[in-house]
Every structure is written in C-alpha cells, then in structure tokens.
Write a protein that holds these residues in place. Structure first.
Motif, mmCIF file in Angstrom:
data_model
loop_
_atom_site.group_PDB
_atom_site.id
_atom_site.type_symbol
_atom_site.label_atom_id
_atom_site.label_comp_id
_atom_site.label_asym_id
_atom_site.label_seq_id
_atom_site.Cartn_x
_atom_site.Cartn_y
_atom_site.Cartn_z
ATOM 1 N N UNK A 187 0.828 -1.206 0.000
ATOM 2 C CA UNK A 187 0.000 0.000 0.000
ATOM 3 C C UNK A 187 0.864 1.258 0.000
ATOM 4 N N UNK A 188 2.001 1.201 0.662
ATOM 5 C CA UNK A 188 2.876 2.370 0.751
ATOM 6 C C UNK A 188 3.990 2.358 -0.293
ATOM 7 N N UNK A 189 3.962 1.399 -1.198
ATOM 8 C CA UNK A 189 4.954 1.387 -2.271
ATOM 9 C C UNK A 189 4.743 2.615 -3.158
ATOM 10 N N UNK A 190 5.808 3.287 -3.598
ATOM 11 C CA UNK A 190 5.640 4.539 -4.358
ATOM 12 C C UNK A 190 4.868 4.400 -5.666
ATOM 13 N N UNK A 191 4.829 3.198 -6.236
ATOM 14 C CA UNK A 191 4.093 3.011 -7.487
ATOM 15 C C UNK A 191 2.660 2.525 -7.267
ATOM 16 N N UNK A 192 2.239 2.395 -6.027
ATOM 17 C CA UNK A 192 0.860 1.999 -5.749
ATOM 18 C C UNK A 192 0.016 3.261 -5.688
ATOM 19 N N UNK A 193 -0.815 3.448 -6.692
ATOM 20 C CA UNK A 193 -1.592 4.685 -6.797
ATOM 21 C C UNK A 193 -3.069 4.381 -7.029
ATOM 22 N N UNK A 194 -3.896 5.365 -6.721
ATOM 23 C CA UNK A 194 -5.308 5.343 -7.079
ATOM 24 C C UNK A 194 -5.423 6.171 -8.348
ATOM 25 N N UNK A 195 -5.591 5.494 -9.482
ATOM 26 C CA UNK A 195 -5.500 6.148 -10.782
ATOM 27 C C UNK A 195 -6.856 6.661 -11.254
ATOM 28 N N UNK A 196 -6.884 7.916 -11.672
ATOM 29 C CA UNK A 196 -8.085 8.530 -12.242
ATOM 30 C C UNK A 196 -7.887 8.937 -13.698
ATOM 31 N N UNK A 197 -6.692 8.675 -14.254
ATOM 32 C CA UNK A 197 -6.429 9.002 -15.659
ATOM 33 C C UNK A 197 -5.600 7.896 -16.290
ATOM 34 N N UNK A 198 -5.822 7.698 -17.583
ATOM 35 C CA UNK A 198 -5.103 6.685 -18.354
ATOM 36 C C UNK A 198 -4.711 7.283 -19.695
ATOM 37 N N UNK A 199 -3.448 7.195 -20.048
ATOM 38 C CA UNK A 199 -2.936 7.707 -21.314
ATOM 39 C C UNK A 199 -3.323 9.169 -21.545
ATOM 40 N N UNK A 200 -3.258 9.957 -20.486
ATOM 41 C CA UNK A 200 -3.474 11.385 -20.592
ATOM 42 C C UNK A 200 -4.917 11.834 -20.590
ATOM 43 N N UNK A 201 -5.864 10.907 -20.403
ATOM 44 C CA UNK A 201 -7.281 11.251 -20.392
ATOM 45 C C UNK A 201 -7.936 10.668 -19.147
ATOM 46 N N UNK A 202 -9.149 11.177 -18.827
ATOM 47 C CA UNK A 202 -9.882 10.600 -17.713
ATOM 48 C C UNK A 202 -10.010 9.096 -17.909
ATOM 49 N N UNK A 203 -9.952 8.376 -16.827
ATOM 50 C CA UNK A 203 -10.016 6.919 -16.881
ATOM 51 C C UNK A 203 -11.280 6.466 -17.610
ATOM 52 N N UNK A 204 -11.154 5.644 -18.658
ATOM 53 C CA UNK A 204 -12.339 5.153 -19.368
ATOM 54 C C UNK A 204 -13.167 4.219 -18.480
ATOM 55 N N UNK A 205 -14.447 4.148 -18.761
ATOM 56 C CA UNK A 205 -15.332 3.271 -17.988
ATOM 57 C C UNK A 205 -14.847 1.823 -18.046
ATOM 58 N N UNK A 206 -14.471 1.362 -19.220
ATOM 59 C CA UNK A 206 -14.055 -0.032 -19.359
ATOM 60 C C UNK A 206 -12.804 -0.354 -18.550
ATOM 61 N N UNK A 207 -12.043 0.685 -18.196
ATOM 62 C CA UNK A 207 -10.817 0.477 -17.425
ATOM 63 C C UNK A 207 -10.968 0.880 -15.969
ATOM 64 N N UNK A 208 -12.226 1.131 -15.526
ATOM 65 C CA UNK A 208 -12.437 1.284 -14.095
ATOM 66 C C UNK A 208 -12.888 2.621 -13.586
ATOM 67 N N UNK A 209 -13.358 3.530 -14.465
ATOM 68 C CA UNK A 209 -13.772 4.869 -14.026
ATOM 69 C C UNK A 209 -14.769 4.788 -12.877
ATOM 70 N N UNK A 210 -14.675 5.732 -11.959
ATOM 71 C CA UNK A 210 -13.777 6.888 -11.993
ATOM 72 C C UNK A 210 -12.412 6.660 -11.372
ATOM 73 N N UNK A 211 -12.205 5.521 -10.697
ATOM 74 C CA UNK A 211 -10.959 5.315 -9.961
ATOM 75 C C UNK A 211 -10.633 3.836 -9.887
ATOM 76 N N UNK A 212 -9.359 3.518 -10.082
ATOM 77 C CA UNK A 212 -8.905 2.137 -9.966
ATOM 78 C C UNK A 212 -7.572 2.091 -9.239
ATOM 79 N N UNK A 213 -7.269 0.933 -8.733
ATOM 80 C CA UNK A 213 -5.993 0.702 -8.073
ATOM 81 C C UNK A 213 -4.949 0.301 -9.107
ATOM 82 N N UNK A 214 -3.732 0.840 -8.929
ATOM 83 C CA UNK A 214 -2.578 0.339 -9.665
ATOM 84 C C UNK A 214 -1.541 -0.082 -8.633
#
Length: 258
Positions: A187-214
């Motif tokens: 959880x505290x690893x620097x690359x563990x993020x709550x992602x709201x954007x993918x490839x420079x755009x808002x996270x698409x629905x198919x990829x977990x909008x509005x927020x997903x874990x990475x």
C-alpha cells in the motif's frame, strides 16, 4: 530486467484455462484440498523470496510514451451493471465519493475533485494479466499511502481492502461483488496509486472509471477497478471467502507478485 512470469503463468494457467471454462475448472481445483495447500505454500514462498531479493521499495519497470501499447485490453467487467453506477456515470461522477474507513482515526469521503487536487504521480508501466497477455499504459493518480496518511491508521492496521462497484455474481451475502486487498508494505509502495487518468485522459469506464488501483508489482487481477470504498483492517479472514479477494476466494493466489 523484465519480469519472469513463466512459472506463475503455468501455475495459474491450470486455473485460468482458456477463458470460457475457467470458473468451472477453478471450482474443481479449489475443492481439491491437496492442490489448495500446494498453491498456498507456493504463494508464501513467492512473496517471501520476492521481498527478500527485491526489497520493499524496488520499482517495477517504467517505460516511455513511445512504448505505449496501441491497444490496451479492458479485462473483466466493462461496466458495472447497477442502477447506482449508471446514475453516477450519467452525472459525470460528480456525486461519486470514495469512502475510507475501518481502522482509521479520520474516516474520509473524497470526491474525484478532492483526489485531483492532491499531488499526483504519473507512471508508464506494463500490465501483466494472468491470462497471459501484457500491455503498457500510462497512469496518473494519487499515491495510496498519501490517502492512508490523511486517514491516520490506527494500531493493528495490516491490510487495505478495496470494495468495488462491479458485481460478478448475484449473491445474497455480497460475495459476488468484486473486492481486493493488499498489505501495508504494498500500500505504501511509491508506485501503488489510485489512478483517475489513463494515457493522458480521464479513466475510461471499461478500465475502471472513476478510480482504480494500480499496484504495479502484482498481476492484473489485483488492480481493482470501479473503487467505491477503502477499508483498513487487521485481517480479512472474515470477509466473504476469507482469502482477501474475489478471485482469491475462488482459487487464485492472494499475493500475485511479478
């Protein structure tokens, strides 16, 4: 160095199969006590070896924009089938809130705008799916550790559970709803993020909008989509199947390190 997925894919491939017969095959194997014991022992050895050799803060490989995959498959649920999610999407997720509770001193209720106002991290990483495919994408979001610090963990906190909007099975006890969990080290690893954007755009629905874990040092099924609630717990053995995740309850390894 590229992650070596051959051993893990071979093991999990026994459960995943091609695609259509997966659930039935998984059920048959998880009913086999001997197979389940081997799987759990392998998981413990994998986690211990990876953390010993790589260390707590070793980073997953990161790539350049030129490496982005032209097609990034959307796996699993493409859109949660619920009236609540449909309403949230219709209003552009302005009514959506991320709840943070459990073993925290300061429960949180965060809007998407709240998350976007926090310092962000952008990373280009490779997503490795248990089914055998990989893709490289760019993710932007807020470090999970920052959110946990805002909530102020209580003594006894050990795991972070992610409750999602997608329901894969209609069950009375809620066990058909997707959920995942990781420990505080990841959880505290620097690359563990709550992602709201993918490839420079808002996270698409198919990829977990509005927020997903990475959680970049683990396989794709750990990267929970459609986040609704984060719960901090001391143990997850009382949650549904007791294995710490939707697929784990059905035979997958809890620790899916790569």
């Amino acid at each position: 160095m590229k992650p070596d997925l051959s051993r893990r894919r071979m093991l999990l491939g026994l459960m995943a199969g091609a695609s259509a017969p997966f659930l039935a095959g998984c059920d048959r194997m998880t009913q086999n006590a001997e197979f389940g014991a081997v799987l759990r022992n392998t998981e413990k050895l994998t986690m211990g070896a990876q953390r010993l050799l790589l260390g707590a803060h070793a980073l997953a490989p990161e790539y350049s924009v030129a490496d982005l995959s032209p097609v990034f498959r959307a796996n699993g649920t493409q859109e949660p089938d619920s009236d609540e999610y449909a309403r949230l999407r219709e209003h552009g997720f302005t009514d959506w809130r991320l709840q943070v509770d459990g073993l925290v001193q300061q429960p949180l209720s965060l809007t998407l705008a709240d998350l976007k106002r926090l310092p962000s991290r952008t990373q280009i990483t490779r997503h490795d799916c248990v089914e055998g495919w990989s893709a490289i994408g760019q993710w932007q979001g807020v470090a999970l550790g920052r959110i946990l610090d805002l909530a102020r963990l209580k003594p006894g906190a050990r795991y972070v559970v992610f409750h999602c909007a997608d329901e894969l099975e209609a069950t009375l006890d809620g066990s058909g709803r997707y959920y995942e969990s990781i420990d505080l080290l990841d959880a505290y690893h620097p690359q563990t993020i709550l992602a709201y954007a993918m490839n420079g755009k808002d996270l698409p629905v198919a990829h977990g909008a509005p927020l997903r874990l990475r959680v970049e040092r683990q396989l794709g099924y750990k990267h929970a989509k459609y986040l609704m609630r984060i719960e901090v717990v001391s143990a997850f053995d009382k949650l549904w199947g007791g294995r710490g995740g939707y697929w784990e309850d059905r035979g997958y390894e809890w620790y899916a390190g790569i």
